[in-house]
Design an enzyme around this catalytic site. Structure first.
Site, mmCIF file in Angstrom:
data_model
loop_
_atom_site.group_PDB
_atom_site.id
_atom_site.type_symbol
_atom_site.label_atom_id
_atom_site.label_comp_id
_atom_site.label_asym_id
_atom_site.label_seq_id
_atom_site.Cartn_x
_atom_site.Cartn_y
_atom_site.Cartn_z
ATOM 1 C CG ASP A 30 2.677 9.393 -2.120
ATOM 2 O OD1 ASP A 30 3.203 9.121 -1.269
ATOM 3 O OD2 ASP A 30 3.333 9.263 -2.835
ATOM 4 C CD GLU A 63 5.484 10.336 1.511
ATOM 5 O OE1 GLU A 63 5.852 9.555 2.213
ATOM 6 O OE2 GLU A 63 5.120 10.555 1.031
#
Length: 651
Positions: free
Chosen positions: A326, A379
């Protein structure tokens, strides 16, 4: 139970001489290359002089004293002091009769400003249920039954394999209304989730962060337990059972992992020993203005060892098939979400975070060396080059990258009323300019169905029938584009309301035929995607895609071709983004013969109007789109059709 090293017979309840750390461990830890700190730091059961107990080991180089406090000593800091291991910054000690289930923390007295604090164990395997914050002594024994999956997962996770990922937030996937609306536990959810995912045809589940986090509303993205699954849903063994069960049903498991920032809660790793140990001290480098959280100091060797050990821990101990990393963009840029003067340039005067780049390359290199069957996915929302290219070519070394641009452009296009879509045609076609620059995952993720954005179904324009037709078209378009697929829970059956982490999905909607039909469409998309090599084998290779016609903006239509390396069959996809049926629509195809209609999102069994091509068409020697053969088809309203015929394989 570990057999501890020989200990001296000195009196007292803490036997300091017992250790799990060798000099080589200390060297690797301080060098930033230790990948197995979960076995060395934290709380580990041991036997010393015939007495069972626990070895506690913690890194706190700027502490003046460290002691372990807990249930066993009334939380008194003076009872069980730990010993400093020379100049390593490590404190350790053996406490007899402390066993599984014991709650504990470390009491630290800093050398700086007399700071004293009780900290949870950064390497704890289990924690109390929030809002309580103590760590719990807990072994990780578990009898795995997923040997068949583990033996075959390299092929299942490969870039050539079909990956259809179902993104899940465990706390809100399904709740128990008769029991205070509580979330299901890991073991409770296992058979239900496996059955639903298998029936819908997905290949993998991706779990929003299940690492321990103090604030439930962060969805796990404010992590404190980098080695502990959240106890909200059960024990570590309960999570292992969930993953094991999914594997035994042929379903892979990807975990969201957050090395980009961590919360400032006092019991966490921030300001751990009275200094900025894990984070940068300067807030221009060490504090994230958007998330009010600390940023790791990626240039510190011990922090790199900590994070890389955490990543491998989930892949090795919990058999995770991959990590979705992330917030990579926030790691790569020193000026991320900062104004001029609020960030510190690198040594070359640039905005790139060179220490974070080096860390990510080391991380991915270590993961693929130790766990070659796993995948890491970034991401990353910017145009940083070569995110999913090998480090030896200058890339960051990820296996895949989320295509955030595709997600935003496509959803923006679909939100337009169909009459206006011809003016926004480029929002669909632009992706193919860069589609093979990375190994992409096409996400329709949780971020797009919260904070007032509405559900996927709710975003679509038109009346209820048109909304469902648009959503079927959107999903069909995603499944036939190059790239792996990801769909957030609720999208598969057309939830009307946007996601609420405090409530269950609206499963009652499946009592209505319209929602059953949409779920069947997703199941059939997954079935065809998995069964047709042309739709997945060359997802990351330009040889697997050709435009047939990308210029029909006036009719808001797209036609493209997908091919495989291993088989000669070719798939032709035609999309009509207007509610006007396009009859006698001619499409150039690479070969003569019959072209079977594999999918039609307007079929009645999906809730469509029933317009189509009676199962297939026969090519005629009419040149079209630069090809000698062509087919004359009906493009149903707000729908996509998929044909399969003979062609030339990309191999």
């Amino acid at each position: 139970m570990r057999k501890a090293a020989d200990a001296a017979s000195s009196p007292g309840s803490v036997r300091h001489e017992v250790t799990l750390l060798t000099d080589q461990d200390l060297y690797l830890f301080n060098e930033g290359t230790h990948l197995g700190l979960a076995d060395k730091l934290g709380a580990h059961s041991a036997v010393c002089e015939g007495v069972e107990g626990t070895i506690f080991t913690v890194w706190a180089p700027n502490a003046m004293t460290v002691s372990v406090v807990g249930d066993f000593n009334g939380w008194r800091p003076s009872s069980h002091p730990l010993r400093s291991r020379a100049t390593s910054g490590i404190w350790e000690g053996f406490v007899p009769d402390v066993r599984r289930g014991t709650r504990y923390k470390y009491h630290l007295a800093s050398r700086v400003d007399g700071y004293r604090v009780d900290k949870a164990d950064p390497f704890a395997f289990h924690d109390e249920v929030p809002p309580h914050t103590a760590s719990i002594v807990w072994p990780l024994d578990y009898d795995w039954g997923d040997g068949a999956w583990m033996a075959s997962r390299r092929e299942r996770n490969a870039l050539e394999a079909p990956l259809a990922i179902y993104e899940v937030h465990l706390g809100s996937w399904r709740r128990v209304p008769d029991a205070g609306n509580r979330s299901l536990g890991y073991r409770e959810i296992a058979p239900l989730l496996a059955e639903h995912v298998a029936a819908a045809g997905f290949t993998h589940v991706e779990l929003l962060p299940i690492m321990e986090h103090p604030f439930y509303g962060s969805w796990g993205y404010q992590t404190t337990g980098y080695f502990a699954p959240t106890s909200r849903y059960g024990t570590p063994q309960d999570l292992m059972y969930l993953i094991d069960h999914l594997h035994q049903q042929g379903i892979g498991v990807i975990l969201d992992w957050v090395p980009s920032h961590f919360p400032t809660d006092e019991h966490g790793i921030g300001f751990f020993d009275g200094t900025h140990l894990y984070e940068h001290g300067d807030p221009r480098q060490g504090f994230h203005p958007d998330w009010n959280s600390f940023i790791f100091n990626y240039g510190r060797n011990e922090v790199r060892s900590f994070l890389m050990s955490s990543a491998l821990f989930w892949l090795e101990r919990y058999h995770a098939d991959g990590l979705r990393v992330d917030g990579v963009a926030s790691m790569l840029y020193l000026d991320y979400s900062r104004k001029a003067g609020e960030w510190i340039p690198n040594l070359h005067g640039g905005r790139e975070n060179l220490e974070a780049v080096d860390f990510l390359r080391r991380l991915n290199t270590s993961v693929y060396e130790r766990c070659p069957a796993a995948q890491t996915t970034a991401e990353e929302s910017t145009a940083w080059p070569m995110v999913s290219r090998p480090t030896y070519l200058g890339g960051l070394g990820f296996g895949m990258k989320w295509d955030m641009g595709w997600m935003h452009d496509t959803l923006a296009y679909m939100a337009h009323e169909p009459v206006h879509r011809k003016y926004h045609h480029g929002e669909l076609t632009f992706r193919m300019v860069y589609a093979f620059s990375e190994n992409f995952v096409l996400p329709l993720s949780h971020d797009e169905v919260v904070y007032g954005k509405g559900s996927l179904l709710g975003k679509m324009p038109g009346d209820e029938w048109q909304k469902r037709a648009n959503l079927r078209l959107l999903l069909g378009y995603m499944y036939t584009q190059p790239g792996k697929k990801l769909l957030f829970m609720g999208g598969e059956f057309g939830q009307w309301s946007e996601w609420n982490h405090d409530a269950s999905l609206d499963w009652h909607l499946l009592a209505e035929p319209a929602h059953q039909m949409l779920l069947r469409w997703v199941r059939d998309l997954n079935t065809v995607y998995r069964g047709e090599p042309a739709l997945h084998e060359l997802d990351a290779d330009p040889a697997g895609f050709d435009w047939v016609d990308c210029n029909d903006a006036e009719q808001s239509a797209l036609v493209y071709l997908r091919r495989a390396r291993s088989r000669p069959e070719v798939v032709v996809v035609a999309c009509n983004f207007t509610p006007v049926p396009r009859r006698n629509y001619r499409i150039g195809v690479p070969s003569a013969g019959r072209w079977e209609e594999l999918l039609n999102s307007d079929a009645p069994l999906y809730g469509g109007s029933g317009q189509g091509n009676l199962g297939g068409v026969v090519a005629a020697p009419v040149p079209w789109h630069g090809r000698a053969q062509s087919i004359n088809v009906t493009l149903p309203p707000l729908a996509m059709v998929v044909f399969r015929g003979r062609g030339i394989s990309a191999g």
